[in-house]
Design a protein around this motif. Structure first.
Motif, mmCIF file in Angstrom:
data_model
loop_
_atom_site.group_PDB
_atom_site.id
_atom_site.type_symbol
_atom_site.label_atom_id
_atom_site.label_comp_id
_atom_site.label_asym_id
_atom_site.label_seq_id
_atom_site.Cartn_x
_atom_site.Cartn_y
_atom_site.Cartn_z
ATOM 1 N N HIS A 1 0.832 -1.214 0.000
ATOM 2 C CA HIS A 1 0.000 0.000 0.000
ATOM 3 C C HIS A 1 0.864 1.261 0.000
ATOM 4 C CE1 HIS A 1 -4.074 -1.583 0.432
ATOM 5 N NE2 HIS A 1 -3.514 -2.570 1.117
ATOM 6 N N ASP A 2 1.942 1.257 0.776
ATOM 7 C CA ASP A 2 2.821 2.427 0.841
ATOM 8 C C ASP A 2 3.499 2.693 -0.493
ATOM 9 O OD1 ASP A 2 2.104 2.787 3.467
ATOM 10 O OD2 ASP A 2 4.014 2.072 4.303
ATOM 11 N N ILE A 3 3.971 1.662 -1.151
ATOM 12 C CA ILE A 3 4.617 1.851 -2.455
ATOM 13 C C ILE A 3 3.602 2.393 -3.453
ATOM 14 C CG2 ILE A 3 5.727 0.708 -4.418
ATOM 15 C CD1 ILE A 3 6.987 -1.230 -2.363
ATOM 16 N N GLU A 4 2.408 1.829 -3.434
ATOM 17 C CA GLU A 4 1.368 2.312 -4.345
ATOM 18 C C GLU A 4 1.050 3.784 -4.089
ATOM 19 O OE1 GLU A 4 -3.312 1.574 -5.500
ATOM 20 O OE2 GLU A 4 -2.469 0.557 -3.768
ATOM 21 N N ARG B 1 -6.039 1.241 -9.236
ATOM 22 C CA ARG B 1 -6.992 1.485 -10.323
ATOM 23 C C ARG B 1 -6.330 1.854 -11.648
ATOM 24 N NH1 ARG B 1 -9.073 3.063 -5.626
ATOM 25 N NH2 ARG B 1 -11.143 2.369 -5.049
ATOM 26 N N ALA B 2 -5.085 2.314 -11.593
ATOM 27 C CA ALA B 2 -4.395 2.696 -12.837
ATOM 28 C C ALA B 2 -3.899 1.488 -13.620
ATOM 29 C CB ALA B 2 -3.217 3.630 -12.516
ATOM 30 N N VAL C 1 6.482 3.871 -9.774
ATOM 31 C CA VAL C 1 7.307 2.684 -9.508
ATOM 32 C C VAL C 1 6.413 1.460 -9.374
ATOM 33 C CG1 VAL C 1 8.828 1.571 -7.810
ATOM 34 C CG2 VAL C 1 9.195 3.959 -8.464
ATOM 35 N N TYR C 2 5.305 1.609 -8.645
ATOM 36 C CA TYR C 2 4.383 0.494 -8.463
ATOM 37 C C TYR C 2 3.813 0.044 -9.805
ATOM 38 C CZ TYR C 2 0.845 -2.402 -6.218
ATOM 39 O OH TYR C 2 0.083 -3.462 -5.813
ATOM 40 N N ARG D 1 -2.682 -10.240 -4.387
ATOM 41 C CA ARG D 1 -3.887 -10.096 -3.547
ATOM 42 C C ARG D 1 -4.430 -8.677 -3.621
ATOM 43 N NH1 ARG D 1 -1.487 -14.135 0.013
ATOM 44 N NH2 ARG D 1 -0.221 -12.587 1.071
ATOM 45 N N HIS D 2 -3.533 -7.719 -3.634
ATOM 46 C CA HIS D 2 -3.945 -6.315 -3.713
ATOM 47 C C HIS D 2 -4.717 -6.063 -5.017
ATOM 48 C CE1 HIS D 2 -3.800 -2.090 -2.707
ATOM 49 N NE2 HIS D 2 -3.207 -1.805 -3.860
#
Length: 141
Positions: A27-30, A66-67, A36-37, A58-59
């Motif tokens: 979640h933090d990277i996103e 959404r991108a 980068v994600y 899983r995410h």
């Protein structure tokens, strides 16, 4: 306590902490580095640490990021599994519908993981919502 015993409990603590924080890390990277994600999601080749890769999948299955456009990243690889060339399928009348099915797929994360590990055709047939259409296209190709 011996050095070996200290290393054992330390390793277990580190591994447990990492596993417990993996979801938050994704979640933090996103959130903090969406570019980068996005690049990580589009890269189906570079190895990732297994627990981190599973959490990314899983995410995606939970509707994360959404991108991410599955039809752009996953569908070309899936088409190749069915023996189809993405450029020739793009010219077919059913292509917009196939893209729509792919982008709405409830198991995009599972597919992402499967494409990363080079899953075979039988496995892909079991979960891909476009499998029957891809097989029909392969029969006429």
């Amino acid at each position: 306590m011996s050095q070996a015993a200290k290393n054992t409990w330390w390793n277990r603590l580190c591994e447990g902490s990492y596993r417990a924080s993996t979801r938050r890390l994704v979640h933090d990277i996103e959130a903090e580095s969406p570019q980068v994600y996005s690049e990580m999601l589009k890269d189906l080749e570079t190895p990732l640490e297994p627990a981190f890769e599973r959490e990314m999948a899983r995410h995606l299955d939970r509707g994360g990021f959404r991108a991410f456009v599955p039809a752009e990243t996953l569908m070309p690889t899936m088409l190749q599994r069915f023996g189809l060339e993405p450029t020739s399928v793009a010219e077919h009348a059913s292509y917009p519908s196939l893209r729509g099915n792919c982008n709405a797929c409830p198991v995009a994360g599972h597919c992402w993981g499967a494409m990363r590990r080079n899953a075979g055709l039988d496995e892909c047939r079991a979960f891909c919502p476009n499998a029957a259409a891809f097989e029909r296209l392969a029969e006429t190709a």
